[in-house]
Design a protein around this motif. Structure first.
Motif, PDB file in Angstrom:
ATOM      1  N   PHE A   1      72.197 -53.794 -63.056  1.00  0.00           N
ATOM      2  CA  PHE A   1      71.806 -52.531 -63.685  1.00  0.00           C
ATOM      3  C   PHE A   1      73.000 -51.586 -63.689  1.00  0.00           C
ATOM      4  N   MET A   2      73.163 -50.876 -64.785  1.00  0.00           N
ATOM      5  CA  MET A   2      74.207 -49.861 -64.883  1.00  0.00           C
ATOM      6  C   MET A   2      73.640 -48.661 -65.633  1.00  0.00           C
ATOM      7  N   GLU A   3      73.780 -47.487 -65.042  1.00  0.00           N
ATOM      8  CA  GLU A   3      73.187 -46.279 -65.629  1.00  0.00           C
ATOM      9  C   GLU A   3      73.888 -45.876 -66.922  1.00  0.00           C
ATOM     10  N   ASP A   4      75.198 -46.085 -66.971  1.00  0.00           N
ATOM     11  CA  ASP A   4      75.956 -45.762 -68.183  1.00  0.00           C
ATOM     12  C   ASP A   4      76.764 -47.005 -68.576  1.00  0.00           C
ATOM     13  N   PRO A   5      76.111 -48.008 -69.133  1.00  0.00           N
ATOM     14  CA  PRO A   5      76.767 -49.288 -69.361  1.00  0.00           C
ATOM     15  C   PRO A   5      77.767 -49.236 -70.509  1.00  0.00           C
ATOM     16  N   PRO A   6      78.857 -50.021 -70.414  1.00  0.00           N
ATOM     17  CA  PRO A   6      79.786 -50.146 -71.536  1.00  0.00           C
ATOM     18  C   PRO A   6      79.157 -50.974 -72.651  1.00  0.00           C
ATOM     19  N   ARG A   7      79.854 -51.082 -73.757  1.00  0.00           N
ATOM     20  CA  ARG A   7      79.286 -51.697 -74.951  1.00  0.00           C
ATOM     21  C   ARG A   7      78.904 -53.157 -74.732  1.00  0.00           C
ATOM     22  N   LYS A   8      79.699 -53.917 -73.989  1.00  0.00           N
ATOM     23  CA  LYS A   8      79.446 -55.348 -73.815  1.00  0.00           C
ATOM     24  C   LYS A   8      78.735 -55.670 -72.504  1.00  0.00           C
ATOM     25  N   PHE A   9      78.037 -54.718 -71.950  1.00  0.00           N
ATOM     26  CA  PHE A   9      77.225 -54.950 -70.759  1.00  0.00           C
ATOM     27  C   PHE A   9      75.828 -55.356 -71.234  1.00  0.00           C
ATOM     28  N   PHE A  10      75.470 -56.615 -71.059  1.00  0.00           N
ATOM     29  CA  PHE A  10      74.251 -57.148 -71.649  1.00  0.00           C
ATOM     30  C   PHE A  10      73.091 -57.219 -70.655  1.00  0.00           C
ATOM     31  N   ARG A  11      73.179 -56.477 -69.587  1.00  0.00           N
ATOM     32  CA  ARG A  11      72.095 -56.470 -68.619  1.00  0.00           C
ATOM     33  C   ARG A  11      71.300 -55.169 -68.706  1.00  0.00           C
ATOM     34  N   LEU A  12      70.668 -54.798 -67.616  1.00  0.00           N
ATOM     35  CA  LEU A  12      69.698 -53.700 -67.685  1.00  0.00           C
ATOM     36  C   LEU A  12      70.376 -52.322 -67.646  1.00  0.00           C
ATOM     37  N   GLY A  13      69.857 -51.406 -68.468  1.00  0.00           N
ATOM     38  CA  GLY A  13      70.327 -50.025 -68.495  1.00  0.00           C
ATOM     39  C   GLY A  13      69.235 -49.151 -69.089  1.00  0.00           C
ATOM     40  N   PRO A  14      69.372 -47.833 -68.987  1.00  0.00           N
ATOM     41  CA  PRO A  14      68.357 -46.925 -69.533  1.00  0.00           C
ATOM     42  C   PRO A  14      68.117 -47.206 -71.023  1.00  0.00           C
ATOM     43  N   GLY A  15      66.844 -47.434 -71.370  1.00  0.00           N
ATOM     44  CA  GLY A  15      66.496 -47.692 -72.751  1.00  0.00           C
ATOM     45  C   GLY A  15      66.787 -49.108 -73.230  1.00  0.00           C
ATOM     46  N   ARG A  16      67.336 -49.942 -72.385  1.00  0.00           N
ATOM     47  CA  ARG A  16      67.685 -51.309 -72.782  1.00  0.00           C
ATOM     48  C   ARG A  16      66.554 -52.279 -72.467  1.00  0.00           C
ATOM     49  N   GLU A  17      66.488 -53.339 -73.308  1.00  0.00           N
ATOM     50  CA  GLU A  17      65.491 -54.385 -73.102  1.00  0.00           C
ATOM     51  C   GLU A  17      66.208 -55.693 -72.765  1.00  0.00           C
ATOM     52  N   VAL A  18      65.749 -56.344 -71.682  1.00  0.00           N
ATOM     53  CA  VAL A  18      66.303 -57.642 -71.277  1.00  0.00           C
ATOM     54  C   VAL A  18      65.147 -58.554 -70.882  1.00  0.00           C
ATOM     55  N   ARG A  19      65.445 -59.863 -70.835  1.00  0.00           N
ATOM     56  CA  ARG A  19      64.419 -60.804 -70.388  1.00  0.00           C
ATOM     57  C   ARG A  19      64.670 -61.199 -68.939  1.00  0.00           C
ATOM     58  N   LEU A  20      63.621 -61.171 -68.142  1.00  0.00           N
ATOM     59  CA  LEU A  20      63.695 -61.743 -66.807  1.00  0.00           C
ATOM     60  C   LEU A  20      63.507 -63.247 -66.935  1.00  0.00           C
ATOM     61  N   ARG A  21      64.287 -63.976 -66.166  1.00  0.00           N
ATOM     62  CA  ARG A  21      64.293 -65.442 -66.258  1.00  0.00           C
ATOM     63  C   ARG A  21      62.870 -66.008 -66.106  1.00  0.00           C
ATOM     64  N   TYR A  22      62.453 -66.819 -67.059  1.00  0.00           N
ATOM     65  CA  TYR A  22      61.145 -67.486 -67.079  1.00  0.00           C
ATOM     66  C   TYR A  22      59.977 -66.515 -67.247  1.00  0.00           C
ATOM     67  N   ALA A  23      60.273 -65.218 -67.498  1.00  0.00           N
ATOM     68  CA  ALA A  23      59.181 -64.232 -67.505  1.00  0.00           C
ATOM     69  C   ALA A  23      59.084 -63.514 -68.853  1.00  0.00           C
ATOM     70  N   PHE A  24      59.202 -62.181 -68.839  1.00  0.00           N
ATOM     71  CA  PHE A  24      58.968 -61.356 -70.013  1.00  0.00           C
ATOM     72  C   PHE A  24      60.183 -60.474 -70.308  1.00  0.00           C
ATOM     73  N   PHE A  25      60.150 -59.900 -71.543  1.00  0.00           N
ATOM     74  CA  PHE A  25      61.085 -58.824 -71.825  1.00  0.00           C
ATOM     75  C   PHE A  25      60.619 -57.570 -71.098  1.00  0.00           C
ATOM     76  N   ILE A  26      61.574 -56.869 -70.477  1.00  0.00           N
ATOM     77  CA  ILE A  26      61.241 -55.578 -69.877  1.00  0.00           C
ATOM     78  C   ILE A  26      62.212 -54.537 -70.417  1.00  0.00           C
ATOM     79  N   THR A  27      61.729 -53.285 -70.514  1.00  0.00           N
ATOM     80  CA  THR A  27      62.557 -52.177 -70.995  1.00  0.00           C
ATOM     81  C   THR A  27      62.615 -51.108 -69.920  1.00  0.00           C
ATOM     82  N   CYS A  28      63.839 -50.663 -69.624  1.00  0.00           N
ATOM     83  CA  CYS A  28      64.017 -49.618 -68.606  1.00  0.00           C
ATOM     84  C   CYS A  28      63.743 -48.258 -69.226  1.00  0.00           C
ATOM     85  N   ASN A  29      62.713 -47.574 -68.701  1.00  0.00           N
ATOM     86  CA  ASN A  29      62.300 -46.268 -69.243  1.00  0.00           C
ATOM     87  C   ASN A  29      62.715 -45.099 -68.373  1.00  0.00           C
ATOM     88  N   ASN A  30      62.837 -45.338 -67.046  1.00  0.00           N
ATOM     89  CA  ASN A  30      63.095 -44.207 -66.158  1.00  0.00           C
ATOM     90  C   ASN A  30      63.893 -44.693 -64.950  1.00  0.00           C
TER      91      ASN A  30
END
Length: 464
Positions: A412-441
């Protein structure tokens, strides 16, 4: 249930096929020599031996010698003996004998019958020492160890004969038998082969072949108070066992003329030949048995089988498969050139082996709490996770998905750079074998440290 995101899973995944190489069929100067000997009928078969001294545990450096000796014997239809060089009871223990047998067997090799020992041949070696004395080719010397070193000379200056070198045969024979009877103190006398004190090879300047040593032997107890040296026992034990190719590391190259001299002078039943190869040296790794013994005796580690040690027992406890070690050795070249192998090469071999055999598990080392705000409290949804993507037969396991999860803090990075493909505010990622999640707060403590993430999940995205 605790899940880590895909980045954590990637850290547990081995290299791609493009990064791997398959070991080729072994071919080196040792095997070429054996082929030539068999073609010329110098030898009718191949018998080798692995002769460790039981004064410590085997380490990864010994694995090269084990795989080479047992390997070439098997390739050419012969066999390899496990023989303990137990000629120095002051440093040898039954614990080491048992550990060495376990390690060789764990590595995947076996030997015919029971293990052999230099001590099996103590009487024969004594008789052959008497034979050399009777032929005027050995004598009993009264010089001290310090005096012998001085008389031996240096690499640039020849040695000078001991004043006892021309001692009458009858006197040397009598003294040798009295040495065996225990009449003299340790170090008072030694038996030396009479070769050439002016030789350019210091090993031929009347080497010691017997010394007095009062120490209880692990196998023979107190039956003997004199013991042969390695140089006297090694070649003769090879001959007794009918060894055809005595494979040693390069530090014994200067000893080969002495090995051959002993074989030529004695009425041995066979004529083995010694060949030397470069020993295995690995970067950032302690392979000195003397230094390993200090680590153990001074309490820096919890014994010879501590997983931090480079011993075979330590590696077994660390979970390294023996097939990975054999594969690593198979990728090395057997040569006469000293060199150092990078530890990364060994680690690659281990990863490659585990990639095909190890079941995957996910873990979080620096946890960051995630609350799935739109997932019902108290509910658990079970998800199928593949045990090993490289092994279709490994099946799957069930992992729980719940309202509260944990992810790796670095994912997780609060202010991620452009090529940071993991979790950040407002970003959606998939948890392995699970679901897409979006960081809201993002929840922080009073110090401004991120302590919790509030996310929502997409229930329609299960299982990608």
């Amino acid at each position: 249930g605790r899940q880590s995101p895909s980045a954590t899973h990637r850290s547990l995944t081995a290299m791609s096929d493009a990064e791997t190489t398959e070991p080729t069929a072994p071919n080196d100067f040792i095997r070429e020599r054996i082929r030539a000997d068999l073609a010329n009928e110098t030898n009718s078969g191949v018998i080798t031996r692995f002769p460790p001294e039981p004064n410590g545990y085997l380490h990864i450096g010994h694995a090269l010698s084990i795989c080479l000796n047992f390997g070439v014997a098997g390739e050419f239809g012969g066999h390899c003996n496990l023989r303990f060089d137990d000629t120095n009871p002051a440093k040898e223990e039954l614990e080491f004998i048992e550990a060495i047998q376990r390690d060789v067997a764990w590595l995947g090799f076996s030997w015919p019958g029971e293990p052999r020992y230099a001590s099996d041949n103590f009487q024969q070696l004594f008789d052959w020492a008497e034979y050399l004395i009777s032929e005027g080719k050995a004598y009993v010397d009264d010089l001290s160890a310090t005096e012998i070193r001085v008389y031996r000379g240096t690499l640039t200056e020849p040695g000078k004969p001991s004043p006892y070198r021309d001692r009458p045969v009858e006197e040397s024979m009598d003294l040798f038998r009295r040495m065996k009877a225990g009449e003299f103190s340790d170090g008072a006398k030694v038996v030396r082969a009479k070769i050439d004190m002016a030789s350019g090879n210091i090993n031929l300047r009347d080497p010691i072949i017997y010394r007095i040593l009062r120490a209880t032997h692990p196998r023979t107890g107190d039956d003997w108070c004199i013991y042969p040296t390695y140089d006297f026992a090694h070649g003769q034990c090879d001959a007794i066992e009918g060894v055809t190719h005595s494979l040693c590391t390069l530090e014994f190259a200067d000893h080969r003329p002495l090995y051959d001299w002993m074989i030529e002078q004695l009425p041995v039943p066979a004529v083995p030949r010694q060949y030397e190869f470069a020993k295995l040296s690995i970067s950032h790794t302690v392979l000195s048995k003397r230094r390993m013994a200090r680590l153990v005796s001074e309490g820096h580690v919890r014994g010879w089988d501590d997983p931090r040690m480079a011993t075979l027992s330590g590696m077994r406890r660390r979970g390294i498969p023996p097939s990975a070690l054999r594969d690593f050795i198979a990728r090395l070249s057997v040569s006469k050139n000293e060199g150092e192998v990078e530890m990364a090469m060994f680690e690659h071999a281990v990863r490659e082996c585990l990639n095909h055999t190890a079941e995957r598990r996910m873990a979080v080392l620096r946890p960051l709490k995630v609350v799935i705000t739109n997932f019902p409290e108290g509910e658990i949804e079970m998800l199928a996770a593949i045990n090993n993507p490289n092994d279709p037969n490994s099946g799957s396991r069930q992992v729980p998905f719940t309202r509260e999860l944990w992810v790796e803090r670095d994912d997780f990075m609060e202010d991620p750079p452009r090529k940071f493909f993991r979790l950040g505010p407002g970003r959606e990622v998939r948890l392995r074998y699970a679901f897409f999640i979006t960081c809201n707060n993002v929840i922080k403590d009073v110090a401004g440290e991120v302590v919790e993430l509030h996310c929502t999940y997409d229930p329609e995205s299960r299982g990608g």
